[in-house]
Scaffold this active site. Structure first.
Site, PDB file in Angstrom:
ATOM      1  N   ASP A  11       0.882  -1.165   0.000  1.00 15.45           N
ATOM      2  CA  ASP A  11       0.000   0.000   0.000  1.00 15.45           C
ATOM      3  C   ASP A  11       0.923   1.219   0.000  1.00 15.45           C
ATOM      4  OD1 ASP A  11      -2.052   1.830   0.278  1.00 15.45           O
ATOM      5  OD2 ASP A  11      -2.384   1.409   2.401  1.00 15.45           O
TER       6      ASP A  11
ATOM      7  N   ASP B  13      -1.730   0.745   7.892  1.00 18.24           N
ATOM      8  CA  ASP B  13      -1.597   0.504   6.453  1.00 18.24           C
ATOM      9  C   ASP B  13      -1.145  -0.915   6.113  1.00 18.24           C
ATOM     10  OD1 ASP B  13      -1.928   3.287   6.810  1.00 18.24           O
ATOM     11  OD2 ASP B  13      -1.107   3.640   4.836  1.00 18.24           O
TER      12      ASP B  13
ATOM     13  N   GLU C  86      -1.092  -1.440  -4.763  1.00 19.07           N
ATOM     14  CA  GLU C  86      -2.290  -0.641  -5.014  1.00 19.07           C
ATOM     15  C   GLU C  86      -1.928   0.512  -5.941  1.00 19.07           C
ATOM     16  OE1 GLU C  86      -5.360   0.584  -1.946  1.00 19.07           O
ATOM     17  OE2 GLU C  86      -4.345   2.488  -2.356  1.00 19.07           O
TER      18      GLU C  86
END
Length: 162
Positions: free
Chosen positions: A9, A142, A70
């Site tokens: 991420d 995260d 991502e």
């Protein structure tokens, strides 16, 4: 040895990461997860250098065969876009430079849909991951998103982004 996945991420302030191992039967295993945090008082190049170093160390330690990242998306709020996109670029570069792997790029809504809710908040993602992997507790940071990203990539989700 079962294939290892790195889920990422990306961010400039915080990068979430997770290492998952495919299991021939049943659910994959979460090997490790965490965050890379950079200090606000550092310059952007200094922060990017720290991300580069830490991602390179993760790749060396865990030697993943697959990587899912991502793809940053910015709707109305683009204040942080520049830093996140630069971090995404550095992560993408390091992954390819150090492993030769072309990462799988996933949209946030698609990997979250894979877990059951495309608009899930971090707490919702943590709850879904806990149930899916049978975990008693999970930090809500995260790294949770990185687990979801890695899991979606491991399960075959693709967005055909190049």
């Amino acid at each position: 040895m079962n294939p290892i996945w790195l889920g990422v991420d990306p961010g400039l302030a915080i990068v979430g990461w997770a290492i998952l191992e495919e299991a021939p039967m049943g659910e994959p295993l979460i090997i490790d997860c965490g965050t890379i945090e950079t200090a606000k008082e550092l310059t952007t190049p200094e922060r990017l250098l720290e991300i580069e170093k830490d991602i390179s160390e993760l790749l060396q330690e865990f030697q993943p065969q697959h990587i899912a990242i991502e793809m940053p998306f910015f709707g109305r709020s683009i204040k942080a876009a520049g830093g996140v996109l630069q971090a995404f670029g550095v992560i993408n570069l390091v992954c390819y430079r150090d492993t030769g792997i072309l990462p799988v790029y996933l949209h946030q809504s698609s990997w979250k849909c894979h877990l059951g809710n495309g608009k899930a908040k971090k707490k919702d993602v943590a709850d879904m991951i806990q149930v899916l992997f049978g975990l008693e507790s999970l930090p809500i940071d995260d790294s949770v998103d990185a687990i979801g990203i890695g899991y979606a990539g491991l399960c075959g989700l693709r967005n055909n982004i190049s």
